[in-house]
Design a protein around this motif. Structure first.
Motif, PDB file in Angstrom:
ATOM      1  N   VAL A 492       0.852  -1.205   0.000  1.00  0.00           N
ATOM      2  CA  VAL A 492       0.000   0.000   0.000  1.00  0.00           C
ATOM      3  C   VAL A 492       0.883   1.248   0.000  1.00  0.00           C
ATOM      4  O   VAL A 492       0.682   2.174  -0.794  1.00  0.00           O
ATOM      5  CB  VAL A 492      -0.948   0.024   1.235  1.00  0.00           C
ATOM      6  CG1 VAL A 492      -1.731   1.344   1.265  1.00  0.00           C
ATOM      7  CG2 VAL A 492      -1.911  -1.159   1.201  1.00  0.00           C
ATOM      8  N   PRO A 505      -6.362   5.247   0.049  1.00  0.00           N
ATOM      9  CA  PRO A 505      -5.756   4.028   0.589  1.00  0.00           C
ATOM     10  C   PRO A 505      -6.728   2.857   0.660  1.00  0.00           C
ATOM     11  O   PRO A 505      -6.329   1.708   0.496  1.00  0.00           O
ATOM     12  CB  PRO A 505      -5.322   4.437   2.000  1.00  0.00           C
ATOM     13  CG  PRO A 505      -5.494   5.887   2.115  1.00  0.00           C
ATOM     14  CD  PRO A 505      -6.308   6.378   0.962  1.00  0.00           C
ATOM     15  N   VAL A 508      -6.939   1.311  -2.788  1.00  0.00           N
ATOM     16  CA  VAL A 508      -5.669   0.637  -3.061  1.00  0.00           C
ATOM     17  C   VAL A 508      -5.613  -0.703  -2.320  1.00  0.00           C
ATOM     18  O   VAL A 508      -5.233  -1.737  -2.880  1.00  0.00           O
ATOM     19  CB  VAL A 508      -4.475   1.519  -2.633  1.00  0.00           C
ATOM     20  CG1 VAL A 508      -3.151   0.771  -2.752  1.00  0.00           C
ATOM     21  CG2 VAL A 508      -4.438   2.787  -3.473  1.00  0.00           C
ATOM     22  N   ASN A 509      -5.994  -0.660  -1.079  1.00  0.00           N
ATOM     23  CA  ASN A 509      -6.027  -1.858  -0.242  1.00  0.00           C
ATOM     24  C   ASN A 509      -6.847  -2.966  -0.894  1.00  0.00           C
ATOM     25  O   ASN A 509      -6.395  -4.097  -1.042  1.00  0.00           O
ATOM     26  CB  ASN A 509      -6.651  -1.464   1.105  1.00  0.00           C
ATOM     27  CG  ASN A 509      -6.056  -2.238   2.239  1.00  0.00           C
ATOM     28  OD1 ASN A 509      -4.842  -2.228   2.427  1.00  0.00           O
ATOM     29  ND2 ASN A 509      -6.895  -2.948   2.957  1.00  0.00           N
TER      30      ASN A 509
END
Lengths: 519, 92
Positions: A492, A505, A508-509
């Motif tokens: 990440v 985030p 993205v995770n």
């Protein structure tokens, strides 16, 4: 039956250790201070405080000289301040208003029929040879101040609050031969607040003074600045065996110019007094002074002289009577006080005790938060912004909240951008916040777009970055798949870096997990 | 008594002056004792010579004088301060 508790035996030992040290040379004071943190269990400290509160009126109590601090010596003077013959004092209405305001905030009983008296004594910084005071007939009687120490609430009972005039300043170290006198302070209005001997520890004294300083600032009656002497404190301290109904002989410690020094002086005195009792020495009623340099106190007046102040009603001033209407009028000018605000923040806005206490440290700070939550119902994030980035800005620039350039409306927009996922908190509180401070009239969203700071949550945009990171870390991908799940954070982080902090985030995770688990 | 009053007023007297003051004080006390013969039960103490109350002023700066003027009449001063003999011993 043996009634000697183990605790007491330990205390005995403790005192022996102390008495040994206290006879040692001065450099061992530091060592002694290490021990001073606790007082033997069998004893209790009894503390009463006298707090002098310099009122932030424009002018003095009985004449039109400026009451402000920090001017050239002897420039705030008039024939009345100088006590020239034939001059007549006239009371400052504002000072009476402030006294009533303070009294109402402390739930005192307000005296309707008031007059001033003369307290006669000679000192070079007291030009008239008497201080005009309400020592015998205070304008506010009784009352209480609520403090919290170690999670426990306590009401500290007040004896009274009265109005009086300050003395001038004697400067003993300007030159060798003479004492120099500056009369700028002579006649400045003071409130003297006297507590009952209700305080039982240095922590309680600390909490009490912190509360009083907060209170006078909320009320706007005093700036609460102890270093400049606008709040001064004398502490009356005695010790006794727990359960003893009689108070011990007290010492009065003067010259305490910070709340921390009050705490230190009490700790030092308590140990010294207990030590004396343990050695069966007689405690002398003394006036002592605090030496901030080494945290100790020293005696300034051995024997309490039989003071004879010859009080009598001041014939130069008319009595003053308050009406119920006047008192009601003052009551209506009292803003919501810290305790009430804390309750509101906790109950209505669901904030933590910590947030509520930080927000209410200063009235203006709390006022800003109140203005902010008129624009947003994101109460908790708004509190986080106040106690985080805004507080940091205040600390870094040394500014008060009054100088904060962003309007509550603009702050509310900034907060909602983060909550809506359009900006990461770190970008918002870092780069965008800084840009906004430089350009406070700019609409936050427009500025974020101009600066290309908006968070990327578009999967199509982020996918190539994710692929890229996984491709360049083939070894780690294998390790992850073999069970080193902790590596996810590293992936990440890499994607975030490549997106220059703009990637969402959470997206993205999810993307990473999807890719890693399907490989 | 003369000595005590002299101390409270920070005055010192010669022996013969003290004798004179003693006589004056005795007269004053006799006068007050005469007044004490009156029964003042139920009479409120007089706080002020006039009937006026609440003579107050607004909190506005006015009527200060210059430092130069203020210091002019002091027996000892410089451009900034009034000066008096040292009132505390310097710390050892």
């Amino acid at each position: 039956m043996q009634l000697n508790h183990p605790a007491e035996r330990r205390d005995g030992f403790f005192i022996k250790a102390l008495s040994h040290i206290s006879q040692a040379p001065r450099k061992n004071w530091l060592f002694l201070r290490f021990f001073m943190q606790e007082i033997p269990q069998a004893y209790e400290i009894v503390i009463g405080l006298e707090v002098h509160i310099q009122l932030s009126t424009n002018t003095k109590l009985f004449c039109g000289d400026p009451a402000s601090f920090g001017s050239e010596p002897n420039t705030h003077v008039s024939p009345i301040t100088l006590a020239h013959p034939g001059t007549l004092p006239v009371m400052n209405k504002k000072a009476i208003e402030f006294a009533v305001k303070m009294g109402l905030a402390c739930q005192c009983e307000i005296e309707i029929d008031n007059y001033f008296a003369r307290k006669n004594y000679f000192y070079p910084d007291l030009p008239k040879g008497y201080q005009v005071s309400q020592h015998t007939t205070p304008i506010c009687k009784g009352g209480r101040v609520n403090i919290t120490v170690g999670g426990e609430e306590k009401n500290v009972q007040l004896n009274r609050i009265h109005l009086e005039e300050d003395a001038g300043k004697s400067l003993h170290d300007v030159e060798d031969a003479n004492t120099c006198i500056d009369l700028n302070r002579a006649g400045v209005p003071l409130l003297e607040m006297v507590t009952e001997p209700d305080l039982r520890s240095s922590e309680e004294a600390f909490a009490f003074l912190t509360e009083i300083r907060k209170l006078v600032r909320y009320l706007g009656v005093c700036d609460g600045n102890m270093e400049e002497g606008s709040m001064r404190c004398d502490a009356n301290i005695s010790v006794r065996k727990k359960g003893d109904p009689q108070l011990g002989t007290r010492v009065e410690v003067k010259n305490l110019n910070s709340i921390r020094n009050v705490k230190k002086a009490i700790e030092f005195e308590a140990v010294r007094l207990v030590n004396q009792l343990e050695r069966n020495e007689t405690i002398l009623q003394q006036t002592r002074s605090f030496d901030a340099g080494n945290g100790t106190t020293f005696s300034t007046r051995e024997k309490e002289e039989a003071n004879d102040y010859r009080y009598f009603p001041e014939p130069d001033l008319t009595p003053f009577h308050l009406t119920e209407d006047f008192i009601e009028e003052i009551r209506n000018t009292i803003p919501a006080l810290p305790k009430e605000r804390i309750r509101k923040y906790r109950v209505e806005n669901q904030l933590s005790a910590y947030d509520a206490s930080v927000l209410t440290e200063e009235k203006e700070f709390s006022d800003y938060y109140d203005a902010l939550i008129l624009h947003t119902d994101l109460y908790k994030p708004a509190a986080n912004w106040m106690t985080g980035p805004v507080k940091t800005w205040m600390n870094e620039t040394g500014n008060e909240i009054g100088a904060f350039p962003l309007s509550p409306a603009s702050m509310a927009v900034l907060i909602s951008l983060v909550e809506d996922g359009k900006l990461s908190f770190s970008i918002a509180s870092g780069r965008l916040f800084q840009k906004l401070l430089d350009n406070p009239v700019k609409e936050p969203l427009v500025l974020a777009m101009e600066e290309n700071l908006l968070q990327e949550s578009n999967v199509n945009m982020l996918e190539p970055l994710v692929e890229d990171v996984l491709a360049s870390h083939a070894e780690k991908v294998k390790a992850f798949q073999k069970g080193k799940k902790g590596l996810l954070g590293m992936f990440v982080g890499e994607v975030m870096k490549r997106s220059k902090g703009k990637a969402d985030p959470k997206v993205v995770n999810d993307l990473l997990l999807e890719k890693l688990n399907n490989k | 008594m003369v000595d005590k009053l002299a101390h409270l007023s920070r005055l010192s007297f010669k022996k013969e002056e003290k004798q004179e003051i003693k006589q004056d004080l005795q007269k004053i006390i006799q006068f007050v004792e005469k007044l004490n013969e009156l029964d003042t039960t139920g009479v409120e103490p007089l706080l002020h010579m006039s009937e006026e109350i609440n003579v107050l002023r607004d909190d506005e700066v006015r009527d200060s004088i210059s430092r130069e003027t203020a210091l002019k009449n002091a027996p000892l001063h410089d451009e900034q301060y009034f000066k008096v003999p040292k009132v505390i011993k310097p710390p050892q």
